[in-house]
Design a protein around this motif. Sequence first.
Motif, PDB file in Angstrom:
ATOM      1  N   VAL A 192       0.811  -1.226   0.000  1.00 42.50           N
ATOM      2  CA  VAL A 192       0.000   0.000   0.000  1.00 42.50           C
ATOM      3  C   VAL A 192       0.844   1.276   0.000  1.00 42.50           C
ATOM      4  O   VAL A 192       0.339   2.350  -0.325  1.00 42.50           O
ATOM      5  CB  VAL A 192      -1.017   0.043   1.177  1.00 42.50           C
ATOM      6  N   ALA A 243      -4.680  -1.815   6.316  1.00 41.40           N
ATOM      7  CA  ALA A 243      -3.270  -2.209   6.463  1.00 41.40           C
ATOM      8  C   ALA A 243      -2.558  -1.182   7.343  1.00 41.40           C
ATOM      9  O   ALA A 243      -2.757   0.024   7.208  1.00 41.40           O
ATOM     10  CB  ALA A 243      -2.603  -2.284   5.096  1.00 41.40           C
ATOM     11  N   ILE A 283       3.260   3.541   5.273  1.00 43.17           N
ATOM     12  CA  ILE A 283       2.169   2.548   5.216  1.00 43.17           C
ATOM     13  C   ILE A 283       0.899   3.117   5.844  1.00 43.17           C
ATOM     14  O   ILE A 283      -0.177   3.091   5.243  1.00 43.17           O
ATOM     15  CB  ILE A 283       2.612   1.229   5.901  1.00 43.17           C
ATOM     16  N   GLY A 301      -9.591  -0.509  20.040  1.00 42.42           N
ATOM     17  CA  GLY A 301      -8.800  -0.394  21.268  1.00 42.42           C
ATOM     18  C   GLY A 301      -7.760  -1.495  21.280  1.00 42.42           C
ATOM     19  O   GLY A 301      -6.822  -1.486  20.483  1.00 42.42           O
TER      20      GLY A 301
HETATM   21  N1  NAD Z   1      -4.453  -4.883  17.248  1.00 43.62           N
HETATM   22  C1  NAD Z   1      -4.822  -3.757  17.859  1.00 43.62           C
HETATM   23  O1  NAD Z   1      -4.986  -3.740  19.095  1.00 43.62           O
HETATM   24  C2  NAD Z   1      -5.057  -2.507  17.059  1.00 43.62           C
HETATM   25  C3  NAD Z   1      -5.581  -1.397  17.737  1.00 43.62           C
HETATM   26  C4  NAD Z   1      -5.833  -0.242  17.031  1.00 43.62           C
HETATM   27  C5  NAD Z   1      -5.590  -0.188  15.664  1.00 43.62           C
HETATM   28  N2  NAD Z   1      -5.067  -1.264  15.023  1.00 43.62           N
HETATM   29  C6  NAD Z   1      -4.866  -1.145  13.582  1.00 43.62           C
HETATM   30  O2  NAD Z   1      -5.551  -2.183  12.928  1.00 43.62           O
HETATM   31  C7  NAD Z   1      -4.943  -2.472  11.675  1.00 43.62           C
HETATM   32  C8  NAD Z   1      -4.674  -3.950  11.556  1.00 43.62           C
HETATM   33  O3  NAD Z   1      -3.755  -4.314  12.593  1.00 43.62           O
HETATM   34  P1  NAD Z   1      -3.661  -5.779  13.222  1.00 43.62           P
HETATM   35  O4  NAD Z   1      -3.612  -5.621  14.679  1.00 43.62           O
HETATM   36  O5  NAD Z   1      -4.663  -6.669  12.603  1.00 43.62           O
HETATM   37  O6  NAD Z   1      -2.175  -6.150  12.752  1.00 43.62           O
HETATM   38  P2  NAD Z   1      -1.573  -7.323  11.853  1.00 43.62           P
HETATM   39  O7  NAD Z   1      -0.100  -7.099  11.921  1.00 43.62           O
HETATM   40  O8  NAD Z   1      -2.138  -8.629  12.270  1.00 43.62           O
HETATM   41  O9  NAD Z   1      -2.110  -6.987  10.382  1.00 43.62           O
HETATM   42  C9  NAD Z   1      -1.601  -5.944   9.617  1.00 43.62           C
HETATM   43  C10 NAD Z   1      -1.924  -6.209   8.174  1.00 43.62           C
HETATM   44  O10 NAD Z   1      -1.412  -5.118   7.377  1.00 43.62           O
HETATM   45  C11 NAD Z   1      -0.692  -5.667   6.280  1.00 43.62           C
HETATM   46  N3  NAD Z   1       0.344  -4.756   5.807  1.00 43.62           N
HETATM   47  C12 NAD Z   1       1.380  -4.221   6.497  1.00 43.62           C
HETATM   48  N4  NAD Z   1       2.161  -3.485   5.689  1.00 43.62           N
HETATM   49  C13 NAD Z   1       1.609  -3.536   4.441  1.00 43.62           C
HETATM   50  C14 NAD Z   1       1.941  -2.993   3.179  1.00 43.62           C
HETATM   51  N5  NAD Z   1       3.022  -2.212   3.014  1.00 43.62           N
HETATM   52  N6  NAD Z   1       1.146  -3.257   2.136  1.00 43.62           N
HETATM   53  C15 NAD Z   1       0.054  -4.046   2.274  1.00 43.62           C
HETATM   54  N7  NAD Z   1      -0.316  -4.609   3.445  1.00 43.62           N
HETATM   55  C16 NAD Z   1       0.452  -4.346   4.523  1.00 43.62           C
HETATM   56  C17 NAD Z   1      -0.113  -6.970   6.810  1.00 43.62           C
HETATM   57  O11 NAD Z   1       0.240  -7.828   5.758  1.00 43.62           O
HETATM   58  C18 NAD Z   1      -1.279  -7.485   7.645  1.00 43.62           C
HETATM   59  O12 NAD Z   1      -2.186  -8.171   6.815  1.00 43.62           O
HETATM   60  C19 NAD Z   1      -3.689  -1.600  11.621  1.00 43.62           C
HETATM   61  O13 NAD Z   1      -3.966  -0.426  10.892  1.00 43.62           O
HETATM   62  C20 NAD Z   1      -3.456  -1.268  13.089  1.00 43.62           C
HETATM   63  O14 NAD Z   1      -2.744  -0.068  13.246  1.00 43.62           O
HETATM   64  C21 NAD Z   1      -4.803  -2.431  15.692  1.00 43.62           C
END
Ligand code: NAD
Length: 257
Positions: free
Chosen positions: A63, A90, A112, A185
Amino acid sequence: MTVANKVVLVTGGTSGIGAGVTRRLAELGCKVVCASNQEAEGQALAAELKAQGYTVDFVAVDVACEESVKAMVQRVLDLHGRLDAVHSNAGVWRQGKVTDFTQDDFDFVMGINVKGNFWVAKHVVPVMEAQEGMGTIVITTSVAAQIGFPQHALYCASKAALEAMIRCMCNDHAGKVRVVGVSPGTIDTPMLAATCAGWDKPKEEIYAEVARKIPVRRLGQPEDIGNAVAFLISDGASYIDGTILVLDGGTLPLPPW
Ligand SMILES: NC(=O)c1ccc[n+]([C@@H]2O[C@H](COP(=O)([O-])OP(=O)(O)OC[C@H]3O[C@@H](n4cnc5c(N)ncnc54)[C@H](O)[C@@H]3O)[C@@H](O)[C@H]2O)c1
């Protein structure tokens, strides 16, 4: 409230939250394209869901690269001929204080989390504007946009930028695209597990302590975000625009002690 047959693109749709959203939307009858930089995981997830009778395809994307995003959107159009909704999800995380980060760290996280969402929006909006009806873009932000988490300056700044972008896009593309944020969260995903590395206790103990402090007394699961995204892209949410839905089990209103 139905979302059946909607064509939905989920970036980061192969792990954690995005994989949960992919599964939930597939179960609800959407035609889902999950996209990420995890080729093996993406192919496996799409094959598993296809074997259950769902319409799910994987598209590889970086992305942070505009050409790659443009090709991803074209691939969705080649597959389905339209694009009703996108969950632009992502994201990456890096720990540290402002004084710790290098230009590479900055470019990685902002590239990203911020630029990635810009490119997705840039190439999805014209498709939605050219179609009949109203499209929906849901962007994953975070409660980190509101909370000054220790050692999270870069991540928090990237998520706060997305909230500003959502407000602007809702005005700029009014009438053709709804733009909404989901702000998770503490969600049980590989990213959350990575934040526990280097602590003096096992992950399970940290999770149990955190869960006790959350008003609903549990960590969030990817499916919690999947249910919210399903509602937000449905016609039942057609009056929700330019705002952020917080999904944190009640954490944000807690007193700061
Ligand atoms: N887990 C939490 O507690 C939490 C809380 C708040 C926000 N978030 C947000 O939720 C979203 C998903 O996070 P998650 O916890 O599922 O993490 P995760 O690491 O399990 O998933 C992240 C996803 O993003 C993809 N990704 C990363 N870099 C990329 C790139 N350059 N191009 C394409 N795809 C890319 C990865 O392949 C993966 O599928 C993120 O934006 C994260 O900041 C997560």
